[in-house]
Design an enzyme around this catalytic site. Sequence first.
Site, PDB file in Angstrom:
ATOM      1  N   HIS A  52       0.760  -1.137   0.009  1.00 39.62           N
ATOM      2  CA  HIS A  52      -0.046  -0.135  -0.115  1.00 39.62           C
ATOM      3  C   HIS A  52       0.846   1.293   0.034  1.00 39.62           C
ATOM      4  O   HIS A  52       0.681   2.160  -0.600  1.00 39.62           O
ATOM      5  CB  HIS A  52      -0.925  -0.102   1.142  1.00 39.62           C
ATOM      6  CG  HIS A  52      -1.799   1.098   1.304  1.00 39.62           C
ATOM      7  ND1 HIS A  52      -2.931   1.369   0.970  1.00 39.62           N
ATOM      8  CD2 HIS A  52      -1.222   2.507   1.972  1.00 39.62           C
ATOM      9  CE1 HIS A  52      -3.389   2.653   1.506  1.00 39.62           C
ATOM     10  NE2 HIS A  52      -2.345   3.275   1.925  1.00 39.62           N
ATOM     11  N   GLU A  53       1.794   1.165   0.928  1.00 37.98           N
ATOM     12  CA  GLU A  53       2.772   2.503   0.898  1.00 37.98           C
ATOM     13  C   GLU A  53       3.412   2.612  -0.451  1.00 37.98           C
ATOM     14  O   GLU A  53       3.744   3.775  -0.710  1.00 37.98           O
ATOM     15  CB  GLU A  53       3.762   2.411   2.201  1.00 37.98           C
ATOM     16  CG  GLU A  53       3.105   2.276   3.365  1.00 37.98           C
ATOM     17  CD  GLU A  53       2.098   3.419   3.641  1.00 37.98           C
ATOM     18  OE1 GLU A  53       2.129   4.589   3.281  1.00 37.98           O
ATOM     19  OE2 GLU A  53       0.984   3.269   4.366  1.00 37.98           O
ATOM     20  N   HIS A  80       1.411   4.283  -2.932  1.00 33.00           N
ATOM     21  CA  HIS A  80       1.733   6.042  -2.686  1.00 33.00           C
ATOM     22  C   HIS A  80       2.800   6.494  -3.436  1.00 33.00           C
ATOM     23  O   HIS A  80       2.815   7.603  -4.100  1.00 33.00           O
ATOM     24  CB  HIS A  80       1.557   5.974  -1.213  1.00 33.00           C
ATOM     25  CG  HIS A  80       0.283   6.414  -0.686  1.00 33.00           C
ATOM     26  ND1 HIS A  80      -0.882   6.887  -1.054  1.00 33.00           N
ATOM     27  CD2 HIS A  80      -0.191   5.509   0.501  1.00 33.00           C
ATOM     28  CE1 HIS A  80      -1.890   6.808  -0.337  1.00 33.00           C
ATOM     29  NE2 HIS A  80      -1.458   5.666   0.603  1.00 33.00           N
ATOM     30  N   GLU A  95      -6.294   7.130  -0.554  1.00 33.77           N
ATOM     31  CA  GLU A  95      -6.206   5.808   0.066  1.00 33.77           C
ATOM     32  C   GLU A  95      -6.779   4.551  -0.546  1.00 33.77           C
ATOM     33  O   GLU A  95      -6.468   3.501  -0.594  1.00 33.77           O
ATOM     34  CB  GLU A  95      -6.828   6.141   1.230  1.00 33.77           C
ATOM     35  CG  GLU A  95      -6.135   7.002   2.611  1.00 33.77           C
ATOM     36  CD  GLU A  95      -4.623   6.349   2.498  1.00 33.77           C
ATOM     37  OE1 GLU A  95      -4.400   5.257   2.718  1.00 33.77           O
ATOM     38  OE2 GLU A  95      -3.654   7.325   2.283  1.00 33.77           O
TER      39      GLU A  95
END
Length: 322
Positions: free
Chosen positions: A130-131, A134, A202
């Site tokens: 997930h990071e 980003h 998100e």
Amino acid sequence: MNYVRTAILLAGLTALFMGVGFLIGGPSGAMIALLAAAVMNLMSYWNADKLVLNLHGAREVDARTAPELVALVRDLAQRAGIPMPRVHVMDNPQPNAFATGRNPEHAAVAVSTGLLNALGRDEIAGVLAHELAHIRTRDTLTMTITATIAGAISMLAQFGLFFGGGSRDSNNGLGVIGTVVMIIVAPLAAMIVQMAVSRTREYAADTLGARISGRPDALASALARISNAAAAIENESAERAPATAHLFIVNPLTGHGMDNLFSTHPSTENRIAALQRLAREMGGDRRQEAHQPGLARRASVPSYPRHPGGPWGKSSSRDPWG
């Protein structure tokens, strides 16, 4: 569409910043605010990662001090098609993580010791993916600039008490009533814009991160665990710097004071539901591929070996997390 929304919201923040400057000092105040926004954006571009990491006491680790963690990040970065980011660990009991940096070539991921101790390997892989999502989409730069300008709007609005005019007839401000309204409305508007940017990104990072790791179910499980723990375990560094809360995968604030008035993240339940739908979709893709061997896989399930000396195997005298 997400990129268009983000651009519109960032433009809205800059307009709010200039608007507060105009209310305080007229046209010259708006120009000063615009110049200040440009300076803050430039400073955020070059130094945001160092500032955020220092605020949260993150220390950099490498393949010698945290072999398991660094190997996992490297594998996921290769899957994401981005350069290997710097890896940091925060001595913090609250399970959480964030990414920062101005671009994929100058990026860092930071995970807390609470996250490494509380989650399983596949769940940690989901969080890291997930990071990395980003980083791949350059959200880290967008969110840092958003936080900087939103914080400045609140600061300028407070200055309005002193420079907004002491009477209703003031030519340089709104007078007492107008200034009080500005102090209340401007920070709230800035927070709403900041909240909208974060929520937009998100959902996108959850989807891309799940495809990078190949395990949307593991990311959904991680979100549930982190959300439950974050509500009970205080994150002291985040409480001291609430403007950075939206960088974390789950809101690190426990709701003290004004924190509970706004949420910088979507509902965890909604995020989990979206990941469950993605898991069903990816499962369907794999079933289709099983019947059509020549069809390229859109998302592969990674195999992470259990290392006997690592945190998911037997105990080791050396901490693989650093």
